[in-house]
Scaffold this motif. Structure first.
Motif, PDB file in Angstrom:
ATOM      1  N   LEU A 170       3.311  -0.452   9.160  1.00  0.00           N
ATOM      2  CA  LEU A 170       4.587  -1.118   9.408  1.00  0.00           C
ATOM      3  C   LEU A 170       4.566  -1.874  10.731  1.00  0.00           C
ATOM      4  O   LEU A 170       5.099  -2.963  10.844  1.00  0.00           O
ATOM      5  N   LYS A 171       3.914  -1.282  11.734  1.00  0.00           N
ATOM      6  CA  LYS A 171       3.826  -1.938  13.037  1.00  0.00           C
ATOM      7  C   LYS A 171       3.189  -3.309  12.928  1.00  0.00           C
ATOM      8  O   LYS A 171       3.534  -4.231  13.659  1.00  0.00           O
ATOM      9  N   SER A 172       2.215  -3.436  12.026  1.00  0.00           N
ATOM     10  CA  SER A 172       1.564  -4.742  11.901  1.00  0.00           C
ATOM     11  C   SER A 172       2.153  -5.556  10.751  1.00  0.00           C
ATOM     12  O   SER A 172       1.555  -6.532  10.293  1.00  0.00           O
ATOM     13  N   GLY A 173       3.330  -5.146  10.283  1.00  0.00           N
ATOM     14  CA  GLY A 173       4.057  -5.986   9.329  1.00  0.00           C
ATOM     15  C   GLY A 173       3.587  -5.868   7.883  1.00  0.00           C
ATOM     16  O   GLY A 173       3.952  -6.695   7.057  1.00  0.00           O
ATOM     17  N   VAL A 174       2.798  -4.850   7.570  1.00  0.00           N
ATOM     18  CA  VAL A 174       2.364  -4.656   6.178  1.00  0.00           C
ATOM     19  C   VAL A 174       3.279  -3.625   5.521  1.00  0.00           C
ATOM     20  O   VAL A 174       3.432  -2.507   6.018  1.00  0.00           O
ATOM     21  N   LYS A 175       3.903  -4.016   4.414  1.00  0.00           N
ATOM     22  CA  LYS A 175       4.857  -3.149   3.733  1.00  0.00           C
ATOM     23  C   LYS A 175       4.138  -1.975   3.071  1.00  0.00           C
ATOM     24  O   LYS A 175       3.547  -2.111   2.003  1.00  0.00           O
ATOM     25  N   ALA A 176       4.172  -0.833   3.746  1.00  0.00           N
ATOM     26  CA  ALA A 176       3.564   0.385   3.227  1.00  0.00           C
ATOM     27  C   ALA A 176       4.666   1.364   2.848  1.00  0.00           C
ATOM     28  O   ALA A 176       5.777   1.284   3.351  1.00  0.00           O
ATOM     29  N   LYS A 177       4.364   2.286   1.937  1.00  0.00           N
ATOM     30  CA  LYS A 177       5.392   3.221   1.477  1.00  0.00           C
ATOM     31  C   LYS A 177       4.807   4.633   1.406  1.00  0.00           C
ATOM     32  O   LYS A 177       3.787   4.851   0.739  1.00  0.00           O
ATOM     33  N   TYR A 178       5.455   5.543   2.074  1.00  0.00           N
ATOM     34  CA  TYR A 178       5.114   6.958   1.954  1.00  0.00           C
ATOM     35  C   TYR A 178       5.698   7.476   0.652  1.00  0.00           C
ATOM     36  O   TYR A 178       6.839   7.161   0.320  1.00  0.00           O
ATOM     37  N   ASP A 179       4.913   8.263  -0.098  1.00  0.00           N
ATOM     38  CA  ASP A 179       5.414   8.749  -1.381  1.00  0.00           C
ATOM     39  C   ASP A 179       4.807  10.117  -1.680  1.00  0.00           C
ATOM     40  O   ASP A 179       3.594  10.236  -1.888  1.00  0.00           O
ATOM     41  N   VAL A 230       0.846  -1.198   0.000  1.00  0.00           N
ATOM     42  CA  VAL A 230       0.000   0.000   0.000  1.00  0.00           C
ATOM     43  C   VAL A 230       0.882   1.248   0.000  1.00  0.00           C
ATOM     44  O   VAL A 230       1.810   1.368   0.803  1.00  0.00           O
ATOM     45  N   ALA A 231       0.601   2.145  -0.950  1.00  0.00           N
ATOM     46  CA  ALA A 231       1.303   3.426  -0.999  1.00  0.00           C
ATOM     47  C   ALA A 231       0.425   4.463  -0.320  1.00  0.00           C
ATOM     48  O   ALA A 231      -0.793   4.496  -0.553  1.00  0.00           O
ATOM     49  N   VAL A 232       1.027   5.283   0.524  1.00  0.00           N
ATOM     50  CA  VAL A 232       0.263   6.317   1.216  1.00  0.00           C
ATOM     51  C   VAL A 232       0.751   7.664   0.703  1.00  0.00           C
ATOM     52  O   VAL A 232       1.924   8.015   0.848  1.00  0.00           O
ATOM     53  N   LEU A 233      -0.164   8.397   0.059  1.00  0.00           N
ATOM     54  CA  LEU A 233       0.207   9.567  -0.729  1.00  0.00           C
ATOM     55  C   LEU A 233      -0.464  10.833  -0.207  1.00  0.00           C
ATOM     56  O   LEU A 233      -1.683  10.954  -0.289  1.00  0.00           O
ATOM     57  N   PRO A 234       0.294  11.772   0.316  1.00  0.00           N
ATOM     58  CA  PRO A 234      -0.317  13.078   0.618  1.00  0.00           C
ATOM     59  C   PRO A 234      -0.579  13.800  -0.708  1.00  0.00           C
ATOM     60  O   PRO A 234       0.305  13.838  -1.567  1.00  0.00           O
ATOM     61  N   MET A 243      -0.735  17.272   5.590  1.00  0.00           N
ATOM     62  CA  MET A 243      -0.973  16.013   4.880  1.00  0.00           C
ATOM     63  C   MET A 243       0.196  15.029   4.993  1.00  0.00           C
ATOM     64  O   MET A 243      -0.029  13.834   5.211  1.00  0.00           O
ATOM     65  N   PRO A 244       1.452  15.503   4.828  1.00  0.00           N
ATOM     66  CA  PRO A 244       2.568  14.559   4.995  1.00  0.00           C
ATOM     67  C   PRO A 244       2.545  13.889   6.374  1.00  0.00           C
ATOM     68  O   PRO A 244       2.730  12.682   6.481  1.00  0.00           O
ATOM     69  N   GLU A 245       2.284  14.663   7.414  1.00  0.00           N
ATOM     70  CA  GLU A 245       2.288  14.102   8.769  1.00  0.00           C
ATOM     71  C   GLU A 245       1.194  13.035   8.902  1.00  0.00           C
ATOM     72  O   GLU A 245       1.419  11.954   9.470  1.00  0.00           O
ATOM     73  N   ALA A 246       0.008  13.350   8.381  1.00  0.00           N
ATOM     74  CA  ALA A 246      -1.095  12.386   8.463  1.00  0.00           C
ATOM     75  C   ALA A 246      -0.746  11.115   7.695  1.00  0.00           C
ATOM     76  O   ALA A 246      -1.017   9.998   8.147  1.00  0.00           O
ATOM     77  N   ALA A 247      -0.123  11.286   6.515  1.00  0.00           N
ATOM     78  CA  ALA A 247       0.239  10.116   5.694  1.00  0.00           C
ATOM     79  C   ALA A 247       1.288   9.275   6.406  1.00  0.00           C
ATOM     80  O   ALA A 247       1.204   8.038   6.437  1.00  0.00           O
ATOM     81  N   ARG A 248       2.264   9.939   7.014  1.00  0.00           N
ATOM     82  CA  ARG A 248       3.319   9.195   7.711  1.00  0.00           C
ATOM     83  C   ARG A 248       2.769   8.409   8.904  1.00  0.00           C
ATOM     84  O   ARG A 248       3.221   7.307   9.194  1.00  0.00           O
ATOM     85  N   ALA A 249       1.801   8.997   9.567  1.00  0.00           N
ATOM     86  CA  ALA A 249       1.200   8.302  10.713  1.00  0.00           C
ATOM     87  C   ALA A 249       0.516   7.019  10.237  1.00  0.00           C
ATOM     88  O   ALA A 249       0.565   5.984  10.912  1.00  0.00           O
ATOM     89  N   ILE A 250      -0.107   7.083   9.067  1.00  0.00           N
ATOM     90  CA  ILE A 250      -0.776   5.886   8.525  1.00  0.00           C
ATOM     91  C   ILE A 250       0.259   4.812   8.170  1.00  0.00           C
ATOM     92  O   ILE A 250       0.101   3.638   8.519  1.00  0.00           O
ATOM     93  N   VAL A 251       1.333   5.233   7.505  1.00  0.00           N
ATOM     94  CA  VAL A 251       2.401   4.289   7.133  1.00  0.00           C
ATOM     95  C   VAL A 251       2.918   3.570   8.377  1.00  0.00           C
ATOM     96  O   VAL A 251       3.086   2.347   8.404  1.00  0.00           O
ATOM     97  N   SER A 252       3.142   4.357   9.413  1.00  0.00           N
ATOM     98  CA  SER A 252       3.653   3.848  10.664  1.00  0.00           C
ATOM     99  C   SER A 252       2.764   2.741  11.236  1.00  0.00           C
ATOM    100  O   SER A 252       3.250   1.715  11.710  1.00  0.00           O
TER     101      SER A 252
END
Lengths: 500, 500
Positions: free
Chosen positions: A428-437, A405-409, A416-425
């Motif tokens: 990752l905690k639950s082991g799902v490879k997410a990417k901030y972009d 899953v890509a998380v895009l502000p 928006m970047p902060e909100a997106a980064r919080a989602i990525v975080s």
């Protein structure tokens, strides 16, 4: 799109999007060596992790092994690789090309063939059943067996220096020099493994005893193998360095037929599970004259490549050949005592036997090529201005996709970047490879994630900060819907689980 | 327990429980090559997965790479390995031992030393500053540089045959033969990589461009490297084939000091996170005369091994040396254009520069040794009859433990195996490595899981089928409590998360 186009398009995308690069490209590359870029490294990791999961984690009867690439040279004497793992090589005396005799164009022995030499058109009698693949000449050197194992030297030795000392001041024939040279090289010679399988036989006893394993059980291994292939072809399909995923399944003699049937079905099903076109995979039984010297039966899992059906994995019934060979060469007893079996010779409970082996031998690099080919799609559509536009996407199975899953502000401001980064975080905690972009305009980011096969994009926009929702975009349909940020992780995990 | 004992005990447990075997053991083993058994393979996978997670998944600024082991030979000319990656070797003319001059016992040049030769006690003048480490003799061969790279030959070539043809019928000096031999071998010579790092420099441009990365960014890689070490020592501490975890972090020139400080702290913290005794890890700055030719500064993360503090990881400030060398040798521009920076020369926005590099270079096999040493414990207690008994356990961090949770049916009947398997199945679905185990009596199973470091055991007993609860046993305290089967997965996941 025609099949030859497909291959070129996949190679081009693989380079452009960081899946596969030519090794040492800035130095002009190295024949048949490839590097896996950021996306390719993840795709390969995912394929290998899925194999390991299905082989080791999800089963009670298979354990892992991770052996060294350099093994004792006697291993390859016992396995037959030193004597037999070779191709017949020939030099063309007309054009100097070196080629494999068994792959050269066939002609009738004694027939007259036409060829060119130094620009001149010539005709001559073919005294073999083949001619040079480059110029058609029948003027050929003797056939020479060329062993495909890479040879190197272990220990603080200088074989060239030792040889020079030995030959200094002596006038000898080529044959004498060759014998002296081989004598000097032999004590330090080791080989890069041409397959991972032998380690499972050599460590059979250690593994069985350290975990008190009971037959039937398997030992699985993944890792690099090396074959000094004369003919390399089809991008990463056949290369000199490749990544194997092999499993040796040890069974009671007499049960090998059932287990071969079981493993062929298992492996075919495993490949199909991650494919958009399961019908492109099929099984093919080897003909008797195709079987390796150790095999009593063998099936290939084949895939419909752009050049036609070809091998993807071999599942061989190897009998007790390997364990017996290693027992013979090492002097160790590699049999197994089964306390629950009745000995057919004595009629008593408790039987000692050398297990038979079923071996599903897969190539991770070849599987990577297959899933790139399987996933590559082009869709005709329109851009925002109504102009015709082609959308390129990789329909990779979510479990194989480099990024889940890509998380895009939408823009790089307003929180928006902060909100997106919080989602990525959270992901990752639950082991799902997410990417901030946040790189480039949103449309370009969608296009990029389509091309690397990211199944879902979550877009953080102005509304997110007001009502706690984001857009969820689906790679395959491009459909978008709004979901709650608080439910994003669970939604994606449900989608991942549903994909199987 | 004294430290030398610790090492022997860890080696013994490693073999007994399937962590580390000698490679090709049935053939008498191969110097300094090791195989990782079922438990060792998982421990290594977990260490490497944690590194990859912290380097690649949890960061926006680092991406992965997975390059071939055989690279273009010019790579190793550019990097300096062909010219400089060598040890000084000497042969003892008295006892024929080959040894490293820089590691041999020091004596005063011109002093008289005593040694033995063919049983006779002799005295002679030392004409060098060292003597033979085996017999003390000063009768020594010339020093010869021995390159640590493994050399092999790529392509359908037969260098020995070609050499024999070339030398046949000629009487030449050793020096002439050596030159001819090197000339014959050179075109096909390739090397096994002695480090993974160079691939990140060689593919810098491909990786940067395919993902539009902005400096500072890093490229991470894991994989096998090979060094033909003369001195191998301390079990898997120094071996000829080993597993690296390296990351090249590309930064703006002038910022390398800050980034070096940042990465040394990061890496020290990473090791400590999984340790029972974080104080056993420390940083040590290299003295000026220790620095490699490319480094302007370097720190080692050191661990207190049984033989004292020694290297675990090096974090080097490599300047722009590598990228410049590869630019020079390949003729490619490996600079980076930074649109946000001001060019100090012109004062204009937009600056082109060759990035500086900080490199944390870790060894996965060495880390595995460290965590085995860190985890090994013996506890004095009593058995059921009140007799003194030693409990051996591996206090591995739960994230590193090969098995997170063992699920044990008390007996192999009354529906207990089925209930236990259903629990395992639940764990596997959520990605937690669980293991069903019904082999031998329950006490022996606990002991076995203590020895392989399984942090938690869940035991299914008669009560389970009545009230839906199981026993949860803690490895470190051996305390047991009953929890609900329905909550088992969440309980273990909470414990895993709490462990960090």
């Amino acid at each position: 799109m025609s099949d030859p186009d497909l291959m070129q398009k996949v190679i081009s995308l693989a380079k452009r999007r960081g899946f596969v690069f030519q090794s040492s490209e800035i130095y002009g590359g190295l024949k048949s060596c490839y590097d896996y870029g950021p996306m390719g490294a993840e795709l390969k990791r995912n394929i290998m992790a899925e194999w390991w999961r299905s082989m080791v984690y999800e089963r009670e009867d298979i354990v892992g092994l991770d052996a060294s690439i350099i093994m004792h040279p006697k291993v390859w004497q016992a396995s037959g690789h030193v004597a037999n793992f070779s191709d017949p090589l020939v030099d063309c005396l007309a054009c100097r090309v070196r080629f494999r005799a068994d792959k050269a164009p066939k002609v009738e022995k004694g027939s007259e063939v036409a060829y060119k030499k130094e620009g001149k058109a010539l005709r001559a009698t073919a005294n073999r059943s083949y001619v040079c693949p480059a110029c058609g000449s029948p003027e050929l050197s003797e056939e020479r067996r060329f062993n495909l194992m890479f040879r190197t030297f272990l220990g603080p030795v200088d074989p060239v220096g030792a040889l020079a000392d030995k030959l200094a001041g002596r006038s000898l024939s080529a044959q004498e020099i060759r014998e002296i040279a081989e004598g000097e090289l032999a004590p330090a010679t080791v080989y890069l493994r041409p397959e991972t399988a032998q380690a499972m036989f050599v460590q059979f006893e250690n593994v069985q005893q350290s975990l008190s394993l009971k037959v039937p059980f398997g030992i699985a291994q993944q890792g690099r193998s090396f074959r000094n292939e004369v003919t390399v072809e089809h991008f990463i399909f056949r290369s000199c360095e490749f990544e194997q995923m092999e499993m040796e399944f040890f069974v009671k003699p007499g049960t090998q037929k059932e287990w071969l049937a079981y493993w062929t079905e298992q492996r075919l099903g495993w490949y199909r599970r991650f494919s958009n076109r399961p019908e492109d995979f099929r099984l093919r039984q080897h003909a008797k004259d195709e079987l390796a010297h150790y095999a009593e039966d063998c099936y290939d899992v084949e895939y419909r490549y752009p050049w036609g059906y070809d091998e993807l994995e071999g599942i061989a019934s190897r009998t007790d050949y390997d364990l017996k060979q290693h027992a013979k060469f090492s002097g160790k007893d590699l049999s197994y005592f089964d306390p629950a079996e009745t000995d057919p010779a004595t009629g008593k409970v408790g039987r000692r036997y050398v297990p038979y082996v079923i071996e599903p031998a897969a190539g991770a690099t070849r599987a990577l090529l297959v899933y790139l080919l399987d996933a590559y799609c082009e869709e005709q559509g329109q851009d925002a201005k109504g102009e015709a536009k082609t959308r390129v996407l990789l329909k990779l199975h979510p479990r194989l996709a480099p990024i889940k899953v890509a998380v895009l502000p939408l823009v790089r401001k307003d929180g928006m970047p902060e909100a997106a980064r919080a989602i990525v975080s959270e992901f990752l905690k639950s082991g799902v490879k997410a990417k901030y972009d946040d790189n480039t305009a949103i449309g370009k980011r969608y296009a990029r994630h389509d091309e690397v096969g990211t199944p879902w994009c979550l877009t953080v926009d102005g509304q997110t900060l007001q009502d706690g929702t984001v857009t969820l975009r689906d790679r395959d349909t491009t459909a978008q819907r709004r979901i709650k940020v608080a439910e994003a992780r669970q939604t994606i995990q449900d989608l991942l689980n549903r994909a199987g």
